[in-house]
Design a protein around this motif. Structure first.
Motif, PDB file in Angstrom:
ATOM      1  N   GLY A 192       0.791  -1.218   0.000  1.00 49.99           N
ATOM      2  CA  GLY A 192       0.000   0.000   0.000  1.00 49.99           C
ATOM      3  C   GLY A 192       0.825   1.270   0.000  1.00 49.99           C
ATOM      4  O   GLY A 192       0.318   2.350  -0.322  1.00 49.99           O
ATOM      5  N   ASP A 193       2.110   1.158   0.355  1.00 54.82           N
ATOM      6  CA  ASP A 193       2.995   2.332   0.347  1.00 54.82           C
ATOM      7  C   ASP A 193       3.525   2.650  -1.046  1.00 54.82           C
ATOM      8  O   ASP A 193       4.181   3.678  -1.229  1.00 54.82           O
ATOM      9  CB  ASP A 193       4.211   2.086   1.256  1.00 54.82           C
ATOM     10  CG  ASP A 193       3.814   1.817   2.701  1.00 54.82           C
ATOM     11  OD1 ASP A 193       2.733   2.271   3.108  1.00 54.82           O
ATOM     12  OD2 ASP A 193       4.610   1.164   3.417  1.00 54.82           O
ATOM     13  N   ILE A 212       8.176   4.729  -4.006  1.00 55.78           N
ATOM     14  CA  ILE A 212       7.809   4.954  -2.614  1.00 55.78           C
ATOM     15  C   ILE A 212       8.209   6.382  -2.257  1.00 55.78           C
ATOM     16  O   ILE A 212       9.375   6.770  -2.451  1.00 55.78           O
ATOM     17  CB  ILE A 212       8.512   3.949  -1.680  1.00 55.78           C
ATOM     18  CG1 ILE A 212       8.163   2.506  -2.092  1.00 55.78           C
ATOM     19  CG2 ILE A 212       8.130   4.193  -0.220  1.00 55.78           C
ATOM     20  CD1 ILE A 212       9.003   1.450  -1.410  1.00 55.78           C
ATOM     21  N   ASP A 213       7.249   7.165  -1.790  1.00 58.74           N
ATOM     22  CA  ASP A 213       7.494   8.572  -1.459  1.00 58.74           C
ATOM     23  C   ASP A 213       8.125   9.321  -2.633  1.00 58.74           C
ATOM     24  O   ASP A 213       9.053  10.127  -2.466  1.00 58.74           O
ATOM     25  CB  ASP A 213       8.392   8.690  -0.217  1.00 58.74           C
ATOM     26  CG  ASP A 213       7.730   8.133   1.032  1.00 58.74           C
ATOM     27  OD1 ASP A 213       6.492   8.212   1.121  1.00 58.74           O
ATOM     28  OD2 ASP A 213       8.447   7.615   1.905  1.00 58.74           O
TER      29      ASP A 213
END
Length: 451
Positions: A192-193, A212-213
């Motif tokens: 989910g990230d 991610i991010d």
């Protein structure tokens, strides 16, 4: 309470209880309330009905509410009537057909596999007419239903059904999400990230990026020996090949990238023969009192032996990959998003061919944004070089197989075999079609018109 009906076509399938168990744990007010099981095999249907009833009895009603009502029928029209969702998990010809898919190819010195190579073509040829009949029945009896197709070869079958149902048929597979989940876990993150950049065809795709991010972390994973080593795909392909690709391939690509090794691993019983014998024993024992424990024991053995030859001796599957949450999780999340507008990003088989340089109506496997009644394919990295060439070649084969199955053209079928990258001789292709027709009556009927 609003009744929401799910019809499972192929309701005697071994993995059907996984879907029902996932539905039991759904606590949303707008949930599936009725599950109708249909199958052409009375023994399998009765056995799986025992399993799902046992799951219903053990369901925690305090935590989850009443489990979905279970209906069982030998009439496909009864199953489809009024359905909101139709889950297609049929196997035309049963496991005996799968064994023939594998054995005929192996007899010709080729990869014997049910969804990839000549076996996949044979499976598709006999399945498409049945899938099209199902699609037409859905259009007549449940015109507003969404059809979730898990029948293999999933991309080919979904594309054939889309000629009747348009965007209301979606193909699903648990392989891509399993790959992405393993990669995220290796990086210390939940799926989910992550934003997933994955594209290709069913059982023929690659994970290109895992963001991610805002940062693509896939290069970090590929450079980290310790993080990469436990990955199932590393066990299959080797870290060096993943680094050369700068991507992680779907596990089924080992039939293309490691053809010699895959052929060498086809000594002894095939996967189809293993499952045929295992399930024959299992279904005979699915009595009401012991059905659930028997099924669970067989499921554990089935999961633990999946792609064992490809992983290599001593490489066991990770414990996380042996638990449920695969295709039943994808199916539940898809149905939830469509029915109640719960946004989801899922890797699906949809008509978005233009995104990969294919015809617009070609079904491909890409991440999609799903909400109430809408499925939107998301941008992916463009396929280039050998990846693009392989996808174009296999999609051309899919379309020839669809043509053959819908017109009865033996010429189109022979061309499909001849042009598949896992068939190394045009002469062999002609013999393959002859031998498959001899071995599988349902396939021969495609060209003779006999049923």
């Amino acid at each position: 309470m609003v009744i929401v009906k799910l019809a499972i076509i192929g309701g005697g399938g071994f993995r059907v209880p996984l879907v029902y168990r996932a539905l039991c744990a759904d606590t949303h007010a707008q949930r599936i309330t009725t599950v109708c099981l249909y199958d052409v095999d009375p023994l399998r249907l009765a056995g799986i009905a025992h399993v799902v009833r046992a799951i219903a009895e053990q369901s925690d009603r305090t935590a989850y509410g009443d489990p979905p009502t279970i209906e069982v029928t030998d009439s496909i029209d009864v199953a489809l009537d009024g359905a909101d969702f139709v889950f297609s998990a049929i196997r035309v010809g049963g496991l005996a057909g799968r064994v023939a898919d594998e054995r005929v190819a192996i007899a010709h010195g080729l990869i014997g596999q049910e969804t990839t190579g000549p076996g996949g073509i044979a499976y598709g040829l006999r399945t498409i007419p049945v899938a099209l009949d199902l699609a037409r029945r859905v259009r007549g009896l449940a015109p507003n239903a969404w059809v979730v197709n898990f029948t293999n070869p999933a991309g080919m079958i979904t594309e054939a059904m889309s000629a009747v149902l348009g965007e209301r048929v979606i193909g699903i597979c648990d392989s891509p999400v399993g790959l992405a989940r393993r990669a995220a876990r290796a990086l210390g993150h939940d799926l989910g990230d992550c934003m997933i950049d994955y594209s290709g065809l069913n059982h023929l795709g690659w994970l290109h990026r895992l963001t991610i991010d805002g940062i693509d972390r896939l290069p970090d994973l590929l450079a980290d020996d310790a993080a990469l080593a436990p990955l199932e795909e590393t066990q299959i392909f080797g870290a060096d090949w993943l680094r050369l690709l700068s991507a992680i391939p779907n596990e089924y690509l080992h039939y293309y990238y490691l053809r010699r090794e895959a052929l060498a691993g086809q000594q002894g019983a095939t996967r189809g023969e293993f499952l045929r014998d295992q399930q024959a024993a299992c279904y005979a024992l699915l009595a009401p009192v012991t059905a659930l424990t028997t099924w669970e024991a067989v499921l554990r053995e089935r999961n633990s032996t999946y792609l064992a030859a490809a992983r290599g001796e001593g490489n066991e599957r990770a414990a996380e990959d042996l638990v449920s949450g695969g295709y039943e999780g994808v199916a539940l999340e898809l149905m939830s998003a469509l029915a109640r507008g719960a946004d989801a990003t899922l890797i699906l088989n949809v008509a978005a061919g233009a995104q990969l340089g294919l015809p617009a109506d070609a079904v491909v496997e890409v991440p999609c944004h799903v909400d109430a009644g809408t499925i939107t394919p998301l941008p992916t990295s463009p396929l280039t070089g050998s990846m693009r060439g392989l996808v174009e070649q296999v999609k051309a084969v899919d379309r020839l197989a669809i043509e053959a199955a819908t017109t009865g053209s033996a010429r189109a079928a022979e061309l499909a075999f001849a042009q598949h990258p896992l068939v190394d001789s045009t002469r062999t292709a002609a013999t393959l079609l002859t031998d498959y027709r001899r071995a599988i009556p349902a396939l021969d009927a495609v060209f003779t018109g006999r049923t």
